[in-house]
Design a protein around this motif. Sequence first.
Motif, mmCIF file in Angstrom:
data_model
loop_
_atom_site.group_PDB
_atom_site.id
_atom_site.type_symbol
_atom_site.label_atom_id
_atom_site.label_comp_id
_atom_site.label_asym_id
_atom_site.label_seq_id
_atom_site.Cartn_x
_atom_site.Cartn_y
_atom_site.Cartn_z
ATOM 1 N N LEU A 1 -90.145 72.234 51.674
ATOM 2 C CA LEU A 1 -89.177 71.100 51.769
ATOM 3 C C LEU A 1 -87.924 71.306 52.739
ATOM 4 C CD1 LEU A 1 -89.837 69.490 48.384
ATOM 5 C CD2 LEU A 1 -90.882 68.858 50.492
ATOM 6 N N ASN A 2 -87.686 72.371 52.812
ATOM 7 C CA ASN A 2 -86.279 73.023 53.671
ATOM 8 C C ASN A 2 -86.867 72.854 55.075
ATOM 9 O OD1 ASN A 2 -83.835 73.643 54.292
ATOM 10 N ND2 ASN A 2 -84.220 75.567 53.877
ATOM 11 N N GLY A 3 -87.592 72.044 55.722
ATOM 12 C CA GLY A 3 -88.082 72.086 57.076
ATOM 13 C C GLY A 3 -88.554 70.795 57.353
ATOM 14 N N PHE A 4 -88.560 70.634 58.894
ATOM 15 C CA PHE A 4 -89.041 69.620 59.661
ATOM 16 C C PHE A 4 -89.990 70.490 60.720
ATOM 17 C CE2 PHE A 4 -85.233 67.089 58.639
ATOM 18 C CZ PHE A 4 -85.777 66.227 57.785
ATOM 19 N N ILE B 1 -77.054 66.895 66.083
ATOM 20 C CA ILE B 1 -77.690 65.487 65.436
ATOM 21 C C ILE B 1 -77.937 65.920 64.093
ATOM 22 C CG2 ILE B 1 -78.764 64.747 67.745
ATOM 23 C CD1 ILE B 1 -81.582 65.669 66.569
ATOM 24 N N SER B 2 -78.156 64.971 63.332
ATOM 25 C CA SER B 2 -78.542 65.008 61.913
ATOM 26 C C SER B 2 -79.540 63.689 61.767
ATOM 27 C CB SER B 2 -77.748 65.364 60.883
ATOM 28 O OG SER B 2 -78.104 65.663 59.627
ATOM 29 N N PHE B 3 -79.947 63.553 60.295
ATOM 30 C CA PHE B 3 -80.587 62.336 59.871
ATOM 31 C C PHE B 3 -79.966 61.902 58.712
ATOM 32 C CE2 PHE B 3 -83.336 65.302 62.480
ATOM 33 C CZ PHE B 3 -83.873 64.377 63.506
ATOM 34 N N THR B 4 -80.199 60.513 58.452
ATOM 35 C CA THR B 4 -79.678 59.813 57.322
ATOM 36 C C THR B 4 -80.875 59.844 56.321
ATOM 37 O OG1 THR B 4 -80.414 57.718 57.920
ATOM 38 C CG2 THR B 4 -78.097 58.346 58.426
ATOM 39 N N ASP B 5 -80.667 59.778 55.075
ATOM 40 C CA ASP B 5 -81.792 59.560 54.112
ATOM 41 C C ASP B 5 -82.842 58.419 54.290
ATOM 42 O OD1 ASP B 5 -80.963 61.695 52.795
ATOM 43 O OD2 ASP B 5 -79.908 60.748 51.394
ATOM 44 N N ILE C 1 -88.688 62.561 54.930
ATOM 45 C CA ILE C 1 -87.631 62.626 54.419
ATOM 46 C C ILE C 1 -87.779 63.019 52.772
ATOM 47 C CG2 ILE C 1 -85.492 61.560 53.618
ATOM 48 C CD1 ILE C 1 -85.300 62.223 56.417
ATOM 49 N N GLU C 2 -88.593 62.383 52.072
ATOM 50 C CA GLU C 2 -88.701 62.488 50.779
ATOM 51 C C GLU C 2 -88.563 63.754 50.175
ATOM 52 O OE1 GLU C 2 -91.947 60.999 47.197
ATOM 53 O OE2 GLU C 2 -92.104 60.273 49.111
ATOM 54 N N LYS C 3 -88.042 64.070 49.285
ATOM 55 C CA LYS C 3 -87.796 65.366 48.572
ATOM 56 C C LYS C 3 -86.747 66.449 49.368
ATOM 57 C CE LYS C 3 -91.477 64.907 45.534
ATOM 58 N NZ LYS C 3 -93.088 65.145 45.095
ATOM 59 N N GLU D 1 -83.873 65.279 50.603
ATOM 60 C CA GLU D 1 -82.373 64.842 50.644
ATOM 61 C C GLU D 1 -81.483 65.677 50.439
ATOM 62 O OE1 GLU D 1 -85.219 61.476 49.613
ATOM 63 O OE2 GLU D 1 -84.842 63.462 48.896
ATOM 64 N N LYS D 2 -81.556 66.815 49.446
ATOM 65 C CA LYS D 2 -80.520 67.638 49.274
ATOM 66 C C LYS D 2 -80.245 68.441 50.353
ATOM 67 C CE LYS D 2 -82.976 71.249 47.037
ATOM 68 N NZ LYS D 2 -83.415 72.284 45.947
ATOM 69 N N TYR D 3 -81.310 68.890 51.116
ATOM 70 C CA TYR D 3 -81.307 69.714 52.371
ATOM 71 C C TYR D 3 -80.360 69.014 53.462
ATOM 72 C CZ TYR D 3 -84.264 73.373 49.924
ATOM 73 O OH TYR D 3 -84.842 74.036 49.113
ATOM 74 N N LEU D 4 -80.862 67.817 53.586
ATOM 75 C CA LEU D 4 -80.311 66.894 54.542
ATOM 76 C C LEU D 4 -78.751 66.637 54.330
ATOM 77 C CD1 LEU D 4 -83.017 64.362 55.571
ATOM 78 C CD2 LEU D 4 -81.735 65.774 57.152
ATOM 79 N N ALA D 5 -78.489 66.382 53.120
ATOM 80 C CA ALA D 5 -76.965 66.330 52.633
ATOM 81 C C ALA D 5 -76.330 67.595 52.990
ATOM 82 C CB ALA D 5 -76.918 66.060 51.328
ATOM 83 N N TYR D 6 -76.737 68.718 52.629
ATOM 84 C CA TYR D 6 -76.127 70.044 52.993
ATOM 85 C C TYR D 6 -75.834 70.085 54.737
ATOM 86 C CZ TYR D 6 -74.824 74.857 53.785
ATOM 87 O OH TYR D 6 -74.438 75.866 53.921
#
Length: 91
Positions: free
Chosen positions: A22-25, A40-44, A75-77, A79-84
């Motif tokens: 979940l720490n990846g795309f 760049i980054s992404f919103t939830d 994105i699902e699950k 969110e905490k990595y994206l917030a970081y």
Amino acid sequence: LLIASHIKPWSQSTDFEKIDPLNGFMLTPTIDTLFDKGFISFTDDKRIILSPFLSVNTYAKLKLNHNQICPELPIEKREKYLAYHRENILK
């Protein structure tokens, strides 16, 4: 041609986070580079955030727009990595 990209960088991740799927795309090489370097980054809600550190022309040439929706981004699950990523990596 996709690259497995960590959301929270490997160097800043715990042992668990390093191998957490979940720490990846899966991203194209260009998007991976922009994401890793904090341009760049992404919103939830799957929208692109563009850093002001690159010019509008650069983003236009890459066909990237602020708030552009990436419907296939999982994105699902994550969110905490994206917030970081947004708080610590995005410039």
